[in-house]
Write an enzyme that holds these catalytic residues in place. Structure first.
Site, short mmCIF file in Angstrom:
data_model
loop_
_atom_site.label_atom_id
_atom_site.label_comp_id
_atom_site.label_asym_id
_atom_site.label_seq_id
_atom_site.Cartn_x
_atom_site.Cartn_y
_atom_site.Cartn_z
CG ASP A 34 -2.02 -1.00 1.20
OD1 ASP A 34 -2.23 -1.61 0.13
OD2 ASP A 34 -2.67 -1.21 2.23
CB SER B 247 -3.59 -5.61 -1.83
OG SER B 247 -4.46 -6.06 -0.82
#
Length: 537
Positions: free
Chosen positions: A283, A467
């Protein structure tokens, strides 16, 4: 904008004055009233031997209802309607507190009720939407008329679940929305996948290979789009952030980038889990790489990935109102989020975020069209991607040419995307069919085989999953906000820009849905050509 907000407050006051305020049940009423927290599915097979001992400790989070919700929803619709006088307006946290939060008296009634039932360490969130407390199984039965049983989650960890709907006395029915923490069997999971495993879309031009996150602006043609150096971005995470922060420092150093201004905000009791390190690395490093650098990166860190802990983290990010974009590379079967009341609690938190001009960027999942697996059957999306108040980001297999040029994208076969079974369609979404929310909105690279080469525990590693796609969008929207500060929530804008903004993904299937020309459930509008989006806003 400040003038517009002042005018808005007057308008809100007039609207609220014309509505009857919520009235609590008559004094002395002892009737139980159901909340949005339903009995867990395990209730069908539970027996007396499964009952938890009365003293089993639990931690709960009571979600309190937004007041005057119809006015808030009308404001959100008007703020995204170009023909409205309040188009582009946003609320400040003090506006929310004054016009939509439960009153001090309502909150105190809940606090007193919990204390009388034996709960301790009672804490009220700054925006008065959540009340957390520690208690026992016996306390849950006393306060909410529900019994708890011992169980296990899908990973085999010890858990518990409520086998009765959670209820409150009629006097609290206008205040209490749901009770979170009565089950720990169903919970969110990360959407990260390791490279080298099957599941690529295939069939497109170019080479399928891993990418340094710093190359994504070139691949998606950011051109002269401003970097996000003036924008604060948030990441919902859990556990110990020590290693992700170390890895982020290594990433910026190795790539000759400035050090990132970071902050860790612990939402609830501090957690010690380190199993999500690769997720938070993916992330953070991709947000920094794709954005060209952010003004600040805030890790809103939950105690765990339980539904109640994540709701606390979402609420902290919204009540702080510091991050303009918040990434969520997490999700679960939307049916389970609906059943335990976390969907109801989270949706109103996300609605406040939209009203404040914040955008949650959420992964659509890595299990194809049915996040729920074998049961419930059919095409059921992941939550919170299916919330009407977030941007749902699906995934592709990315093919590239020389000098990191974009060559093709096909649907990654594991990418989530399908119509919601329970969430309403937002007013700005005109694609799809029926009256429920359509997932996805947009897509970015997610196939781990064309994924990101990041630093995990000090060494290079290649990962993907949705993700990856969600932080790529979060970074993209942060760049848009840097150049167009008044944009606010991204969702409606993505449906108003011309088709030339997107790489249309026209081939591939995720099981129940297929990519095709134009918008589709599997890939939304496709991936964003960053420079074109910037020029179209």
């Amino acid at each position: 904008m400040q003038t517009k907000i002042s005018m808005l407050c007057l308008a809100l006051g007039a609207a609220l004055g014309s509505m009857a305020m919520p009235v609590q049940a008559a004094a002395g009423g002892n009737a139980w009233v159901a909340t949005a927290t339903h009995a867990h599915a395990l209730a069908a097979t539970a027996s007396a031997k499964d009952l938890a001992e009365p003293g089993m400790p639990i931690h709960i989070d009571v979600a309190l209802k937004l007041q005057n919700r119809a006015v808030l929803d009308a404001f959100i619709a008007d703020a995204h309607n170009p023909h409205s006088s309040t188009y582009g307006a946003t609320l400040l946290p003090q506006d929310v507190a004054a016009n939509f939060a439960p009153s001090d008296a309502q909150v105190q009634a809940v606090v007193d009720y919990l204390a009388k039932a034996g709960f301790t360490h009672i804490t009220v969130a700054p925006n008065r939407l959540m009340v957390s407390a520690d208690g026992t199984a016996a306390g849950a039965q006393t306060a909410f008329a529900t019994r708890l049983i011992h169980a296990h989650d899908s990973e085999g960890h010890a858990a518990y679940a409520n086998i009765d709907d959670a209820k409150v006395p009629a006097a609290l029915a206008g205040t209490v929305l749901s009770v979170l923490g009565l089950q720990t069997v169903s919970h969110a999971h990360t959407m990260i996948r390791t490279a080298g495993k099957p599941g690529s879309g295939g069939g497109g031009a170019g080479t399928i290979t891993g990418h340094n996150p710093t190359t994504f602006p070139t691949i998606y043609n950011a051109g002269g789009t401003p970097t996000a150096s003036t924008v604060t971005v948030g990441i919902i995470s859990d556990g110990d952030m020590t290693q992700p922060l170390n890895d982020l420092a290594s990433f910026t150093s190795r790539n000759g980038l400035p050090a990132v201004n970071t902050q860790v905000v612990v939402a609830g009791p501090a957690g010690t889990d380190t199993s999500g390190t690769a997720e938070w690395d993916l992330d953070s490093q991709d947000i920094v790489g794709m954005s060209g650098g952010v003004g600040k990166l805030i890790f809103y860190t939950a105690t765990s990935l339980s539904n109640s802990a994540l709701t606390t983290a979402y609420n902290r990010a919204v009540s702080d109102n510091q991050a303009r974009v918040i990434n969520v590379s997490l999700g679960e079967c939307e049916t389970y989020a609906y059943q335990d009341g976390s969907m109801a609690a989270d949706d109103q938190i996300f609605a406040v975020a939209v009203a404040q001009g914040q955008t949650f960027s959420v992964s659509t999942g890595d299990d194809g069209s049915n996040e729920c697996g074998g049961s419930p059957r059919g095409t059921t999306p992941s939550y919170p991607a299916s919330s009407p108040y977030v941007v749902a980001v699906s995934g592709t297999t990315l093919g590239t040419g020389s000098n990191n040029s974009w060559a093709s994208e096909t649907l990654w076969s594991k990418a989530g995307g399908s119509p919601s079974t329970v969430e309403p369609k937002p007013s700005w979404q005109t694609q799809g069919g029926g009256s429920t929310r359509d997932v996805a909105d947009v897509a970015f690279d997610a196939d781990p085989n064309s994924g990101a080469v990041i630093i995990v525990n000090g060494s290079n590693a290649q990962y993907g999953g949705t993700s990856l796609s969600a932080p790529l969008f979060a970074a993209t929207w942060a760049r848009m906000l840097a150049g167009h500060a008044s944009l606010g929530f991204a969702g409606p804008h993505l449906y108003q820009v011309p088709s030339s903004v997107y790489h249309d993904v026209t081939s591939g299937s995720n099981g129940g849905e297929s990519a095709g020309t134009g918008w589709d459930y599997a890939s939304g509008f496709g991936s964003i050509i960053v420079g074109n989006l910037n020029a179209s806003l």
